[in-house]
Design a protein around this motif. Structure first.
Motif, short mmCIF file in Angstrom:
data_model
loop_
_atom_site.label_atom_id
_atom_site.label_comp_id
_atom_site.label_asym_id
_atom_site.label_seq_id
_atom_site.Cartn_x
_atom_site.Cartn_y
_atom_site.Cartn_z
N SER A 21 0.74 -1.25 -0.04
CA SER A 21 -0.10 0.07 -0.07
C SER A 21 1.08 1.21 -0.15
O SER A 21 0.45 2.34 0.25
CB SER A 21 -0.95 -0.02 1.22
N LEU A 22 2.04 1.13 -0.49
CA LEU A 22 2.87 2.33 -0.56
C LEU A 22 2.49 3.30 -1.41
O LEU A 22 2.02 3.06 -2.48
CB LEU A 22 4.61 1.82 -0.97
N ILE A 59 11.46 7.67 3.67
CA ILE A 59 10.97 6.44 2.87
C ILE A 59 11.04 5.43 3.74
O ILE A 59 10.37 4.37 3.56
CB ILE A 59 12.13 6.39 1.68
N LEU A 60 12.03 5.25 4.57
CA LEU A 60 12.07 4.39 5.63
C LEU A 60 10.97 3.80 6.32
O LEU A 60 10.30 2.76 6.39
CB LEU A 60 13.44 4.30 6.47
N LEU A 64 8.48 0.70 6.42
CA LEU A 64 8.12 0.02 7.49
C LEU A 64 6.64 0.05 8.13
O LEU A 64 6.15 -1.01 8.18
CB LEU A 64 8.85 0.63 8.92
N ASP A 65 5.77 1.18 7.83
CA ASP A 65 4.44 1.14 7.99
C ASP A 65 3.93 -0.03 7.17
O ASP A 65 3.15 -0.53 7.48
CB ASP A 65 3.89 2.54 7.71
N GLU A 99 15.12 -3.79 6.26
CA GLU A 99 14.40 -4.08 7.34
C GLU A 99 12.90 -4.43 7.03
O GLU A 99 12.38 -5.52 7.37
CB GLU A 99 14.51 -2.90 8.07
N ALA A 100 12.46 -3.63 6.06
CA ALA A 100 10.79 -3.90 5.67
C ALA A 100 10.93 -5.24 5.12
O ALA A 100 9.96 -5.82 5.22
CB ALA A 100 10.59 -2.58 4.49
N THR A 101 11.95 -5.41 4.07
CA THR A 101 11.82 -6.92 3.52
C THR A 101 11.75 -7.83 4.47
O THR A 101 10.94 -9.02 4.50
CB THR A 101 12.85 -6.90 2.60
N ALA A 102 12.31 -7.96 5.50
CA ALA A 102 12.50 -8.95 6.43
C ALA A 102 11.29 -9.00 7.10
O ALA A 102 10.76 -10.19 7.43
CB ALA A 102 13.75 -8.70 7.63
#
Length: 167
Positions: A21-22, A59-60, A64-65, A99-102
């Protein structure tokens, strides 16, 4: 997904394996990036280190959200299962941060361990990450299939000399 002649499958993440949903329009507006410019290229070109860091952090936070709510797409799950049935090596190449990928992989129990993010190689459409995977697998790029959902995915695959599939 036709796997004839394919010896390895590389997947994009957002929009291919998991929903996303970015909202890049909002992200661009927040950091002052023109709508027709690649957001990561724009941020990398910012001269002021403080402004560049702020843009990266914006962006980070969006990533993450999004990661916390991302769900495995049924078509993505079916493609992974098909690659597993054919005993093909699998990898993920994404423009997401590590981090978001993990978070997305863990929350959805996606069984792919070989993952390259934008911290590992230049972002797509640059073919470097795809070529790194082929080299790791000791395969010719033409023997690999890259599956994605965006023009950058097609361009990266073509730039690497790989087969590609848009979902």
């Amino acid at each position: 997904m036709n796997l004839d002649g394919v010896k390895g499958v590389i997947f994009d993440l957002d929009g291919t394996l998991v929903e996303s949903s970015l909202d890049f329009t909002i992200m661009r507006k927040t950091i002052g990036c023109p709508l027709d410019e690649d957001i990561l290229t724009f941020v990398d070109a910012i001269d002021c280190e403080r402004k560049k860091a702020d843009a990266h952090n914006t962006i980070l936070q969006h990533e993450l959200d999004d990661a916390r709510n991302a769900k495995w797409l049924s078509i993505g799950q079916k493609m992974v299962e098909k690659a597993q049935e054919h005993n093909l090596p699998m990898a993920i190449v994404t423009r997401n941060c590590r981090e978001a990928t993990a978070i997305k992989l863990a929350n959805n129990n996606i069984p792919i361990d070989y993952v390259l993010t934008r911290e590992d190689a230049p972002a797509k459409p640059d073919p470097t990450a795809l070529l790194m995977v082929a080299k790791e697998w000791q395969l010719q790029p033409a023997d690999c299939l890259y599956v994605g959902d965006f023009i950058y995915d097609q361009q990266a695959a073509e730039n690497a000399g790989m087969q590609w599939l848009m979902v």
